[in-house]
Design an enzyme around this catalytic site. Structure first.
Site, short mmCIF file in Angstrom:
data_model
loop_
_atom_site.label_atom_id
_atom_site.label_comp_id
_atom_site.label_asym_id
_atom_site.label_seq_id
_atom_site.Cartn_x
_atom_site.Cartn_y
_atom_site.Cartn_z
N TYR A 90 109.53 15.17 126.88
CA TYR A 90 110.43 15.33 128.02
C TYR A 90 109.62 15.68 129.27
O TYR A 90 109.92 15.20 130.37
CB TYR A 90 111.46 16.44 127.74
CG TYR A 90 112.49 16.04 126.72
CD1 TYR A 90 113.64 15.34 127.09
CD2 TYR A 90 112.34 16.35 125.37
CE1 TYR A 90 114.59 14.97 126.15
CE2 TYR A 90 113.29 15.99 124.43
CZ TYR A 90 114.41 15.30 124.83
OH TYR A 90 115.34 14.92 123.90
N ASN A 113 122.38 8.64 129.48
CA ASN A 113 121.91 7.25 129.43
C ASN A 113 123.06 6.33 129.01
O ASN A 113 123.54 6.42 127.89
CB ASN A 113 120.75 7.16 128.44
CG ASN A 113 120.25 5.75 128.23
OD1 ASN A 113 120.66 4.81 128.89
ND2 ASN A 113 119.35 5.60 127.27
N CYS A 121 115.85 6.12 125.13
CA CYS A 121 115.81 7.58 125.16
C CYS A 121 115.43 8.15 123.80
O CYS A 121 115.00 9.30 123.71
CB CYS A 121 117.13 8.14 125.66
SG CYS A 121 118.59 7.54 124.81
N HIS A 122 115.55 7.34 122.75
CA HIS A 122 115.15 7.81 121.42
C HIS A 122 113.65 8.02 121.30
O HIS A 122 113.19 8.67 120.38
CB HIS A 122 115.63 6.83 120.34
CG HIS A 122 115.08 5.45 120.47
ND1 HIS A 122 115.67 4.50 121.29
CD2 HIS A 122 114.02 4.85 119.89
CE1 HIS A 122 114.97 3.37 121.20
NE2 HIS A 122 113.97 3.56 120.36
N GLU A 149 110.78 1.55 114.56
CA GLU A 149 109.69 1.20 115.46
C GLU A 149 108.34 1.66 114.94
O GLU A 149 107.32 1.03 115.25
CB GLU A 149 109.94 1.80 116.85
CG GLU A 149 111.13 1.19 117.55
CD GLU A 149 111.30 1.71 118.96
OE1 GLU A 149 110.32 2.21 119.54
OE2 GLU A 149 112.41 1.59 119.48
#
Length: 152
Positions: A90, A113, A121-122, A149
């Site tokens: 962050y 978001n 945002c993940h 991912e």
């Protein structure tokens, strides 16, 4: 749209993606400034989301239409710069958004978001490596996306 994350509620205009939600209540709260009809943009969005979930693409090409405060827009742009398969803190997003001390505000912008998954945002974690909340504190979705991912 059904997905590995559960049902997704999709809102588009004729020319851009405007909203993705995980639950109907928050979707309906957004108002009616988008369409849920099956137009060309909706078809493109569904194809790209499915390709992402299937591991066929790592980036999206559908155009986005975002509305937010100046700070939210800066955060959302910074989120879009996080490479696929990587995470940042962050604090790093606060710095990229030009407000290095606004770490908590970054968390609030993440929560607001309007287009999760596409605006990743993940990929934002706490400084100590903890996951933190994700769009309504649904950490299971964040874990699924990150595992998708970055398979361990």
């Amino acid at each position: 749209m059904e997905s590995p994350l559960g049902k997704l509620y999709l809102g588009v205009s004729e020319v851009a993606v405007k909203y993705i939600a995980y639950d109907e209540a928050s979707f309906l709260e957004r108002g009616a400034d988008f369409s849920v009809e099956e137009n060309e943009m909706m078809r493109r969005l569904k194809i790209e989301l499915q390709a992402f979930f299937d591991g066929e693409i790592q980036a999206f090409t559908v155009p986005l239409e975002l509305r937010g405060t100046d700070f939210q827009m800066r955060v959302w742009r910074a989120l879009q710069e996080i490479p696929y398969g990587e995470v940042v803190s962050y604090k790093e997003i606060a710095e990229a958004a030009g407000s290095p001390k606004a770490v908590r505000a970054v968390g609030q912008a993440n929560r607001a978001n309007p287009i999760p998954i596409i605006i990743p945002c993940h990929r934002v974690i706490q400084a100590g490596g903890k996951l933190g909340g994700y769009n309504g504190d649904d950490v299971d979705r964040k874990i699924w996306l990150l595992n998708r991912e970055m398979p361990f």
